[in-house]
Design a protein around this motif. Sequence first.
Motif, mmCIF file in Angstrom:
data_model
loop_
_atom_site.group_PDB
_atom_site.id
_atom_site.type_symbol
_atom_site.label_atom_id
_atom_site.label_comp_id
_atom_site.label_asym_id
_atom_site.label_seq_id
_atom_site.Cartn_x
_atom_site.Cartn_y
_atom_site.Cartn_z
ATOM 1 N N ILE A 126 0.813 -1.213 0.000
ATOM 2 C CA ILE A 126 0.000 0.000 0.000
ATOM 3 C C ILE A 126 0.849 1.267 0.000
ATOM 4 O O ILE A 126 0.425 2.308 -0.488
ATOM 5 N N ASN A 127 2.064 1.179 0.521
ATOM 6 C CA ASN A 127 2.955 2.337 0.591
ATOM 7 C C ASN A 127 3.855 2.482 -0.624
ATOM 8 O O ASN A 127 4.391 3.557 -0.874
ATOM 9 N N THR A 168 3.885 -7.711 -1.782
ATOM 10 C CA THR A 168 4.130 -8.349 -0.484
ATOM 11 C C THR A 168 3.878 -9.849 -0.516
ATOM 12 O O THR A 168 4.446 -10.585 0.272
ATOM 13 N N TYR A 169 3.010 -10.319 -1.437
ATOM 14 C CA TYR A 169 2.690 -11.744 -1.499
ATOM 15 C C TYR A 169 2.059 -12.058 -2.858
ATOM 16 O O TYR A 169 1.177 -11.338 -3.306
ATOM 17 N N PRO A 194 -6.465 -5.455 8.687
ATOM 18 C CA PRO A 194 -6.157 -4.681 7.481
ATOM 19 C C PRO A 194 -5.032 -5.346 6.695
ATOM 20 O O PRO A 194 -4.248 -6.097 7.258
ATOM 21 N N GLN A 195 -4.955 -5.031 5.450
ATOM 22 C CA GLN A 195 -3.979 -5.673 4.584
ATOM 23 C C GLN A 195 -3.792 -4.830 3.333
ATOM 24 O O GLN A 195 -4.575 -3.922 3.062
#
Length: 108
Positions: free
Chosen positions: A55-56, A62-63, A86-87
Amino acid sequence: MHRDFKQFNITSGLTQELINFRDYNNDHKTNYYFKVVIANNNTKDCKVSLFNQDINDKSSVTYYYVKNVVIPAGTSLVIKDRFYLPQNPIVIKSESGAIDINMEIQYD
Protein backbone atom coordinates in the motif's frame (compact mmCIF):
# COMPACT_ATOMS: atom_id res chain seq x y z
CA MET A 1 -23.32 -14.26 5.16
CA HIS A 2 -22.83 -11.22 2.94
CA ARG A 3 -21.69 -11.41 -0.67
CA ASP A 4 -20.26 -8.81 -3.02
CA PHE A 5 -19.74 -9.42 -6.72
CA LYS A 6 -17.34 -7.62 -9.04
CA GLN A 7 -16.57 -7.91 -12.74
CA PHE A 8 -13.65 -6.52 -14.71
CA ASN A 9 -12.24 -6.72 -18.21
CA ILE A 10 -8.50 -6.11 -18.22
CA THR A 11 -6.49 -5.47 -21.35
CA SER A 12 -2.99 -6.80 -21.85
CA GLY A 13 -0.30 -5.26 -19.64
CA LEU A 14 -2.68 -3.48 -17.27
CA THR A 15 -3.17 -3.82 -13.51
CA GLN A 16 -6.52 -3.76 -11.67
CA GLU A 17 -7.14 -3.51 -7.93
CA LEU A 18 -9.70 -6.21 -7.04
CA ILE A 19 -10.07 -5.76 -3.28
CA ASN A 20 -9.33 -2.56 -1.43
CA PHE A 21 -9.46 -3.25 2.27
CA ARG A 22 -10.66 0.24 3.11
CA ASP A 23 -13.99 -0.79 1.54
CA TYR A 24 -14.64 -3.38 4.27
CA ASN A 25 -15.28 -3.21 8.00
CA ASN A 26 -12.07 -3.69 9.95
CA ASP A 27 -13.53 -6.23 12.37
CA HIS A 28 -11.12 -9.01 13.31
CA LYS A 29 -14.06 -11.28 14.19
CA THR A 30 -15.30 -11.17 10.62
CA ASN A 31 -14.27 -13.94 8.24
CA TYR A 32 -13.47 -12.78 4.70
CA TYR A 33 -13.13 -15.04 1.66
CA PHE A 34 -12.71 -14.38 -2.03
CA LYS A 35 -13.17 -16.42 -5.17
CA VAL A 36 -11.87 -15.06 -8.45
CA VAL A 37 -12.47 -16.61 -11.87
CA ILE A 38 -9.92 -15.45 -14.44
CA ALA A 39 -11.21 -16.26 -17.92
CA ASN A 40 -9.13 -16.26 -21.07
CA ASN A 41 -11.60 -15.81 -23.93
CA ASN A 42 -8.84 -15.20 -26.45
CA THR A 43 -7.54 -17.46 -29.21
CA LYS A 44 -4.04 -17.34 -27.67
CA ASP A 45 -2.70 -18.18 -24.22
CA CYS A 46 -2.41 -15.36 -21.69
CA LYS A 47 -0.28 -14.84 -18.61
CA VAL A 48 -1.50 -13.37 -15.28
CA SER A 49 -0.27 -12.54 -11.79
CA LEU A 50 -2.47 -12.12 -8.69
CA PHE A 51 -0.82 -10.50 -5.69
CA ASN A 52 -0.99 -8.24 -2.65
CA GLN A 53 0.42 -4.84 -3.57
CA ASP A 54 2.31 -2.85 -0.96
CA ILE A 55 0.00 0.00 0.00
CA ASN A 56 2.96 2.34 0.59
CA ASP A 57 4.97 1.40 -2.49
CA LYS A 58 2.91 0.54 -5.58
CA SER A 59 5.97 -1.02 -7.23
CA SER A 60 6.42 -3.58 -4.41
CA VAL A 61 4.59 -6.87 -3.96
CA THR A 62 4.13 -8.35 -0.48
CA TYR A 63 2.69 -11.74 -1.50
CA TYR A 64 1.92 -13.58 -4.76
CA TYR A 65 -1.10 -15.87 -5.03
CA VAL A 66 0.05 -16.75 -8.54
CA LYS A 67 2.90 -15.27 -10.57
CA ASN A 68 3.14 -15.34 -14.37
CA VAL A 69 0.70 -18.25 -14.67
CA VAL A 70 -0.25 -19.18 -18.23
CA ILE A 71 -3.98 -19.65 -18.85
CA PRO A 72 -4.57 -21.55 -22.10
CA ALA A 73 -6.91 -20.05 -24.69
CA GLY A 74 -10.59 -20.67 -23.95
CA THR A 75 -10.04 -21.78 -20.33
CA SER A 76 -10.30 -20.25 -16.85
CA LEU A 77 -8.35 -20.25 -13.61
CA VAL A 78 -10.23 -20.25 -10.28
CA ILE A 79 -8.57 -19.06 -7.08
CA LYS A 80 -10.27 -19.25 -3.67
CA ASP A 81 -8.70 -18.00 -0.46
CA ARG A 82 -9.30 -16.30 2.85
CA PHE A 83 -7.99 -12.82 3.59
CA TYR A 84 -7.50 -10.74 6.72
CA LEU A 85 -7.95 -7.06 7.50
CA PRO A 86 -6.16 -4.68 7.48
CA GLN A 87 -3.98 -5.67 4.58
CA ASN A 88 -2.56 -4.48 1.32
CA PRO A 89 -4.90 -4.48 -1.69
CA ILE A 90 -5.32 -7.59 -3.83
CA VAL A 91 -4.33 -6.75 -7.39
CA ILE A 92 -4.34 -8.63 -10.69
CA LYS A 93 -2.09 -7.93 -13.66
CA SER A 94 -2.53 -9.21 -17.16
CA GLU A 95 1.05 -9.87 -18.20
CA SER A 96 -0.04 -10.74 -21.75
CA GLY A 97 -3.50 -10.99 -23.31
CA ALA A 98 -6.87 -9.56 -22.25
CA ILE A 99 -8.73 -11.31 -19.42
CA ASP A 100 -12.22 -11.26 -17.92
CA ILE A 101 -12.60 -11.32 -14.14
CA ASN A 102 -15.60 -12.49 -12.13
CA MET A 103 -15.13 -12.14 -8.40
CA GLU A 104 -17.13 -13.01 -5.30
CA ILE A 105 -16.28 -11.72 -1.83
CA GLN A 106 -17.97 -13.35 1.17
CA TYR A 107 -17.99 -12.19 4.77
CA ASP A 108 -20.02 -12.81 7.89
